[in-house]
Write an enzyme that holds these catalytic residues in place. Sequence first.
Site, PDB file in Angstrom:
ATOM      1  N   GLN A  96       0.819  -1.207   0.000  1.00 18.24           N
ATOM      2  CA  GLN A  96       0.000   0.000   0.000  1.00 18.24           C
ATOM      3  C   GLN A  96       0.850   1.253   0.000  1.00 18.24           C
ATOM      4  O   GLN A  96       2.052   1.207   0.312  1.00 18.24           O
ATOM      5  CB  GLN A  96      -0.919   0.008   1.224  1.00 18.24           C
ATOM      6  CG  GLN A  96      -0.175  -0.078   2.549  1.00 18.24           C
ATOM      7  CD  GLN A  96      -1.118  -0.280   3.720  1.00 18.24           C
ATOM      8  OE1 GLN A  96      -1.407   0.653   4.452  1.00 18.24           O
ATOM      9  NE2 GLN A  96      -1.598  -1.511   3.885  1.00 18.24           N
ATOM     10  N   GLU A 133       3.533   7.722   8.556  1.00 17.36           N
ATOM     11  CA  GLU A 133       3.490   6.809   9.704  1.00 17.36           C
ATOM     12  C   GLU A 133       4.882   6.314  10.062  1.00 17.36           C
ATOM     13  O   GLU A 133       5.823   6.387   9.263  1.00 17.36           O
ATOM     14  CB  GLU A 133       2.561   5.631   9.419  1.00 17.36           C
ATOM     15  CG  GLU A 133       3.004   4.750   8.267  1.00 17.36           C
ATOM     16  CD  GLU A 133       1.983   3.681   7.927  1.00 17.36           C
ATOM     17  OE1 GLU A 133       2.388   2.511   7.754  1.00 17.36           O
ATOM     18  OE2 GLU A 133       0.784   3.992   7.826  1.00 17.36           O
ATOM     19  N   HIS A 256       4.750  -0.019   0.678  1.00 19.39           N
ATOM     20  CA  HIS A 256       5.252  -0.811   1.792  1.00 19.39           C
ATOM     21  C   HIS A 256       4.241  -1.896   2.150  1.00 19.39           C
ATOM     22  O   HIS A 256       3.063  -1.818   1.805  1.00 19.39           O
ATOM     23  CB  HIS A 256       5.516   0.064   3.025  1.00 19.39           C
ATOM     24  CG  HIS A 256       4.314   0.804   3.518  1.00 19.39           C
ATOM     25  ND1 HIS A 256       3.868   1.977   2.941  1.00 19.39           N
ATOM     26  CD2 HIS A 256       3.439   0.540   4.535  1.00 19.39           C
ATOM     27  CE1 HIS A 256       2.791   2.409   3.578  1.00 19.39           C
ATOM     28  NE2 HIS A 256       2.504   1.548   4.546  1.00 19.39           N
ATOM     29  N   ARG A 275      -4.123   0.702  -2.354  1.00 18.52           N
ATOM     30  CA  ARG A 275      -3.515  -0.620  -2.287  1.00 18.52           C
ATOM     31  C   ARG A 275      -3.015  -1.069  -3.654  1.00 18.52           C
ATOM     32  O   ARG A 275      -3.645  -0.810  -4.678  1.00 18.52           O
ATOM     33  CB  ARG A 275      -4.524  -1.622  -1.729  1.00 18.52           C
ATOM     34  CG  ARG A 275      -4.886  -1.316  -0.278  1.00 18.52           C
ATOM     35  CD  ARG A 275      -6.019  -2.208   0.240  1.00 18.52           C
ATOM     36  NE  ARG A 275      -6.256  -1.933   1.651  1.00 18.52           N
ATOM     37  CZ  ARG A 275      -7.057  -0.971   2.096  1.00 18.52           C
ATOM     38  NH1 ARG A 275      -7.699  -0.196   1.230  1.00 18.52           N
ATOM     39  NH2 ARG A 275      -7.215  -0.780   3.393  1.00 18.52           N
TER      40      ARG A 275
END
Length: 396
Positions: A96, A133, A256, A275
């Site tokens: 994704q 993130e 990743h 995705r």
Amino acid sequence: MYLLRNTVQPYDWGSRTLLPELMGVPPTGAPQAELWMGAHPVAPSRVVRGEALIPLDRVVAEDPEGELGAVTLRRFGPRLPFLVKLLAADAPLSVQVHPDLAQAQAGFARENALGVPLDAPHRNYRDDQHKPEMIVALTRFRALCGFRSPADTADLLDSLKVPALRPYVETLRAVRGPQALAEVFRAFLRPPTGLLEAVARGLAVAVAGSEEPCVAAYDRVAQVHPGDSGLLSALMLQYVELSPGEALFLDAGIPHAYLSGLGVETMASSDNVLRCGLTSKHVDAEELTRVVRFDAPPARVLTPREETGEDVYPAPVDDFRLARYVLRAGEPRRRVALDAPQILLCTTGTMAISSSEETLDIGPGQAVYVPAGDEAVLAGAGVAFRATTGTAERLG
């Protein structure tokens, strides 16, 4: 300061044992993939107020400046801008990417204008926020993150001895650079008939004669997701192993997939995911290729740096700031006071967290929320993580 009650997400790829072992509770027999801590509307934490449990997003909405502080409110609006998770993977997650802020805002507005419902399975943008993130390993943690170089990708594909891969190998060696990656990546999203099966067979042969952990990782992907074109995208990504305490930061556009392990994940509070595969969910190839960064630098494993008594994991964003405290019995207490909201999570041992009004004792997997301007004093023996915003100014 509030003790949090948090939701476990039972995604299929989740481990049945890692979270229960951390928290010292019996396993349920079902996968327990993510424990969410924050005010995301999908699964907000609940705060304990007397006998009542109040969703944290409602607490923030009732008094945005009091809960968030003036700096955070001005920068991010009346919402908690970060989300903390304990992530426990036993099988590969989807490959994704996440959009940057401009892409998220444009995509969200575009889908709204088209009348696409927020909960539609084919919707790409569920909010107008980006989603950088960071994952910090608590156990050995395996992941795919960022593109291999064209030369390395060509060598890997060539080693599988699959004749149908030869045109892609030649493209990677002839064109080189981001353009080569883009051409092959787009082609892999719609592979010709028979290619996936041939690659899976090639991996099964290669893993038997290889000691490279990346080959075993790709073979595991093929076994868990048979017939999924995401296998080909996965082969283009770097294999990374994190030791406990090491981290990866994932910015917008970086493809990743987490493979296995337990970690603390901190992110901007968003649900925007595009995705590439290894999933039964919607794959929008056209939008995906607009968001993916083919010129991104290689993945870099991060270690914390010491800053004024805490170990900070550097991240080039304002939405979150993550620090770790390693406390030993008999050491001085750690005082934390910021003009920003905080979530304090214990992962090892026990912690006594005190404010001006009360003391809360927490163990592994438990967390507290501290509003802006409140003081928290940490004592005990163990490891705790503190998530706040990157805009916070230290008060003491």
